[in-house]
Design a protein around this motif. Structure first.
Motif, mmCIF file in Angstrom:
data_model
loop_
_atom_site.group_PDB
_atom_site.id
_atom_site.type_symbol
_atom_site.label_atom_id
_atom_site.label_comp_id
_atom_site.label_asym_id
_atom_site.label_seq_id
_atom_site.Cartn_x
_atom_site.Cartn_y
_atom_site.Cartn_z
ATOM 1 N N ILE A 52 0.866 -1.173 0.000
ATOM 2 C CA ILE A 52 0.000 0.000 0.000
ATOM 3 C C ILE A 52 0.900 1.219 0.000
ATOM 4 N N THR A 53 0.814 2.010 -1.064
ATOM 5 C CA THR A 53 1.589 3.242 -1.176
ATOM 6 C C THR A 53 0.632 4.427 -1.070
ATOM 7 N N THR A 54 1.172 5.612 -1.181
ATOM 8 C CA THR A 54 0.311 6.802 -1.117
ATOM 9 C C THR A 54 -0.504 6.983 -2.383
ATOM 10 N N LEU A 72 -5.655 2.274 -8.032
ATOM 11 C CA LEU A 72 -5.299 3.642 -7.666
ATOM 12 C C LEU A 72 -6.284 4.181 -6.631
ATOM 13 N N HIS A 73 -5.752 4.913 -5.656
ATOM 14 C CA HIS A 73 -6.616 5.512 -4.630
ATOM 15 C C HIS A 73 -7.524 6.578 -5.236
ATOM 16 N N GLY A 74 -7.054 7.264 -6.267
ATOM 17 C CA GLY A 74 -7.811 8.344 -6.874
ATOM 18 C C GLY A 74 -9.076 7.892 -7.590
ATOM 19 N N HIS A 121 -9.123 4.463 3.763
ATOM 20 C CA HIS A 121 -10.100 5.555 3.614
ATOM 21 C C HIS A 121 -9.384 6.912 3.607
ATOM 22 N N ASP A 122 -8.414 7.086 4.509
ATOM 23 C CA ASP A 122 -7.672 8.345 4.568
ATOM 24 C C ASP A 122 -6.884 8.589 3.279
ATOM 25 N N LEU A 123 -6.218 7.539 2.769
ATOM 26 C CA LEU A 123 -5.449 7.684 1.532
ATOM 27 C C LEU A 123 -6.349 8.016 0.353
ATOM 28 N N MET A 124 -7.512 7.392 0.306
ATOM 29 C CA MET A 124 -8.449 7.653 -0.781
ATOM 30 C C MET A 124 -8.954 9.101 -0.709
ATOM 31 N N GLN A 125 -9.294 9.549 0.490
ATOM 32 C CA GLN A 125 -9.789 10.917 0.658
ATOM 33 C C GLN A 125 -8.699 11.936 0.317
ATOM 34 N N THR A 129 -8.694 14.727 -2.728
ATOM 35 C CA THR A 129 -8.436 16.145 -2.482
ATOM 36 C C THR A 129 -7.362 16.668 -3.424
ATOM 37 N N VAL A 130 -6.301 15.894 -3.610
ATOM 38 C CA VAL A 130 -5.215 16.299 -4.509
ATOM 39 C C VAL A 130 -5.720 16.389 -5.941
ATOM 40 N N ILE A 131 -6.515 15.426 -6.368
ATOM 41 C CA ILE A 131 -7.061 15.439 -7.731
ATOM 42 C C ILE A 131 -7.970 16.648 -7.928
ATOM 43 N N GLY A 132 -8.796 16.960 -6.914
ATOM 44 C CA GLY A 132 -9.687 18.115 -7.009
ATOM 45 C C GLY A 132 -8.920 19.422 -7.116
#
Length: 150
Positions: A52-54, A72-74, A121-125, A129-132
């Protein structure tokens, strides 16, 4: 646990049986039980790798044929924890990651499964946020007249 039960029963009954062939059959049956109940599941468990990476979850598995899956988390997904009574006693569990495609990705027998769920959940959120923020920057750059940013 199964290993201890098989070894204990074999040690108790070995030598107490009337015929030599019965003692031999007992040892062969015990070895077969150890291979089927303990060694094969252990080898299967050792051949699963979760990273699990960022940015993503990487799942590698297989003994003779290796497979690799990335999520991908995004892209967003649903994370569920499933625990048997034995897993909950040891605070482990199966983490199911459902991205809406085919079958969910199952991370089996993960220690601290609830913590893994919370981190995912935190990584996905954070990724959302970064994508937004990147989309906002891109739309702001697109709205500028040509040559204004130079």
């Amino acid at each position: 646990m199964a290993l201890f039960l098989v070894c204990g029963a074999t040690g108790y009954f070995f030598g107490n049986l009337r015929e030599d062939w019965q003692n031999t059959a007992l040892v062969v049956a015990a070895l077969a039980a150890i291979v089927l109940v303990w060694l094969l599941p252990l080898a299967s468990w050792l051949n699963r790798r979760y990273t699990i990476t960022t940015r993503r979850i990487i799942f590698r598995h297989g003994f003779f044929v290796r497979s690799r899956q990335e999520l991908l988390h995004g892209r967003g997904y649903d994370v569920t924890v499933r625990q048997t009574w034995l897993q909950s006693a040891f605070r482990s569990g199966d983490v199911l990651v459902n991205s809406g495609l085919e079958h969910p990705l199952v991370l089996k027998d993960v220690p601290s499964a609830d913590l893994v769920q919370q981190v995912l959940h935190d990584l996905m959120q954070e990724s959302q946020t970064v994508i937004g923020s990147r989309r906002q920057e891109q739309s702001a750059l697109a709205d500028q007249p040509p040559g204004a940013g130079r």
